[in-house]
Design an enzyme around this catalytic site. Sequence first.
Site, PDB file in Angstrom:
ATOM      1  N   ASN A 171      70.725   2.731 -30.566  1.00 19.61           N
ATOM      2  CA  ASN A 171      71.061   2.409 -31.847  1.00 19.61           C
ATOM      3  C   ASN A 171      72.668   1.868 -32.314  1.00 19.61           C
ATOM      4  O   ASN A 171      73.146   2.120 -33.628  1.00 19.61           O
ATOM      5  CB  ASN A 171      70.853   3.576 -32.620  1.00 19.61           C
ATOM      6  CG  ASN A 171      69.707   4.297 -32.895  1.00 19.61           C
ATOM      7  OD1 ASN A 171      68.805   3.525 -32.737  1.00 19.61           O
ATOM      8  ND2 ASN A 171      69.532   5.699 -32.022  1.00 19.61           N
ATOM      9  N   GLY A 191      72.506  -1.887 -31.805  1.00 16.68           N
ATOM     10  CA  GLY A 191      72.550  -2.881 -32.900  1.00 16.68           C
ATOM     11  C   GLY A 191      73.050  -3.693 -31.407  1.00 16.68           C
ATOM     12  O   GLY A 191      72.856  -5.583 -31.444  1.00 16.68           O
ATOM     13  N   LYS A 192      72.428  -3.873 -30.076  1.00 20.84           N
ATOM     14  CA  LYS A 192      72.811  -4.779 -28.998  1.00 20.84           C
ATOM     15  C   LYS A 192      71.669  -6.275 -29.691  1.00 20.84           C
ATOM     16  O   LYS A 192      71.344  -7.065 -29.125  1.00 20.84           O
ATOM     17  CB  LYS A 192      72.009  -3.920 -27.607  1.00 20.84           C
ATOM     18  CG  LYS A 192      73.342  -2.829 -27.958  1.00 20.84           C
ATOM     19  CD  LYS A 192      73.161  -2.086 -26.026  1.00 20.84           C
ATOM     20  CE  LYS A 192      72.349  -1.435 -26.250  1.00 20.84           C
ATOM     21  NZ  LYS A 192      71.858  -0.353 -26.682  1.00 20.84           N
ATOM     22  N   SER A 193      70.084  -5.386 -29.660  1.00 15.66           N
ATOM     23  CA  SER A 193      69.365  -6.531 -29.683  1.00 15.66           C
ATOM     24  C   SER A 193      69.817  -7.342 -30.762  1.00 15.66           C
ATOM     25  O   SER A 193      68.862  -7.939 -31.339  1.00 15.66           O
ATOM     26  CB  SER A 193      67.711  -5.318 -29.535  1.00 15.66           C
ATOM     27  OG  SER A 193      67.518  -4.960 -28.327  1.00 15.66           O
ATOM     28  N   ASP A 241      68.910  -9.342 -22.903  1.00 11.02           N
ATOM     29  CA  ASP A 241      68.327  -8.580 -23.628  1.00 11.02           C
ATOM     30  C   ASP A 241      68.405  -6.792 -22.267  1.00 11.02           C
ATOM     31  O   ASP A 241      67.698  -7.007 -21.561  1.00 11.02           O
ATOM     32  CB  ASP A 241      67.358  -8.223 -24.429  1.00 11.02           C
ATOM     33  CG  ASP A 241      67.299  -6.903 -25.299  1.00 11.02           C
ATOM     34  OD1 ASP A 241      67.959  -6.477 -26.142  1.00 11.02           O
ATOM     35  OD2 ASP A 241      66.282  -5.918 -26.524  1.00 11.02           O
ATOM     36  N   GLU A 242      68.631  -5.488 -22.879  1.00  9.69           N
ATOM     37  CA  GLU A 242      67.993  -4.756 -21.857  1.00  9.69           C
ATOM     38  C   GLU A 242      68.567  -4.597 -20.154  1.00  9.69           C
ATOM     39  O   GLU A 242      67.888  -4.152 -19.901  1.00  9.69           O
ATOM     40  CB  GLU A 242      66.851  -4.311 -22.333  1.00  9.69           C
ATOM     41  CG  GLU A 242      65.857  -4.237 -23.395  1.00  9.69           C
ATOM     42  CD  GLU A 242      66.445  -2.369 -23.784  1.00  9.69           C
ATOM     43  OE1 GLU A 242      67.367  -2.276 -23.521  1.00  9.69           O
ATOM     44  OE2 GLU A 242      66.188  -2.537 -25.327  1.00  9.69           O
ATOM     45  N   CYS A 270      77.366   9.514 -34.033  1.00 11.30           N
ATOM     46  CA  CYS A 270      75.891  10.843 -33.218  1.00 11.30           C
ATOM     47  C   CYS A 270      75.825  11.724 -34.816  1.00 11.30           C
ATOM     48  O   CYS A 270      76.418  11.299 -35.829  1.00 11.30           O
ATOM     49  CB  CYS A 270      77.089  11.993 -32.462  1.00 11.30           C
ATOM     50  SG  CYS A 270      76.111  13.269 -32.546  1.00 11.30           S
ATOM     51  N   CYS A 327      77.218  11.915 -28.841  1.00  4.86           N
ATOM     52  CA  CYS A 327      78.890  12.310 -28.839  1.00  4.86           C
ATOM     53  C   CYS A 327      78.441  12.968 -27.757  1.00  4.86           C
ATOM     54  O   CYS A 327      77.746  14.343 -27.066  1.00  4.86           O
ATOM     55  CB  CYS A 327      79.767  12.646 -29.923  1.00  4.86           C
ATOM     56  SG  CYS A 327      79.378  14.733 -30.222  1.00  4.86           S
TER      57      CYS A 327
END
Length: 199
Positions: free
Chosen positions: A12, A14-16, A87-88, A145, A183
């Site tokens: 979550n 925001g990498k992609s 990606d990934e 988190c 976290c």
Amino acid sequence: MAKLYFRYGAMNSGKSTALMQVAHNYEEQGMQVLILKPQVDTKGGGELVSRLGVHRKADRLIRPDMDVFEVVREASQATKLACVLCDESQFFTAEQAEQLFMVTVDLNIPVICYGLRADFSLRGFPGSTRLLELAHTIEEMKTICTCGRKAICNCRKVNGQFVFEGEQVAIDLENDVQYVSMCPQCYFRARRAFYAGRK
């Protein structure tokens, strides 16, 4: 000189989405990119999928036995590549991470890899570990988190319950598997509860 970039973050972060934005920026300037995705990541099939609902087809799905350097070299012979986007990247093998590094050295094409640093048990993926060792530039992508602290851990849920044992690779949203960014404080609270419940 072309560089290898490794942009890592918890689920979550925001990498992609960031990868697709970078691809858009290059293409808007009339430049060609090559988007690679490890075939082991079956979420989305041949597409990159963002939790924001954005998706895009990968140019090549990379099997563990493929030579990524050769894939990029062949693609670069057909068209001038401005950048390779992955990606990934945690799912690449250590050898494939080295091959991506050599793309920058021998082909002088920048490579930007996006992925997780560690799995749900806080152990490094082979691909990520090698990228951390080789990348010219390492950047952390941040997320939070549920408690509001910075999330750096990926916690796995199966059928809605936190689990801390199992295979390293289990794809998000398949077979009732879900990942939650946490976290360290919340992660270890959940882990202690998991093992206490097994006594």
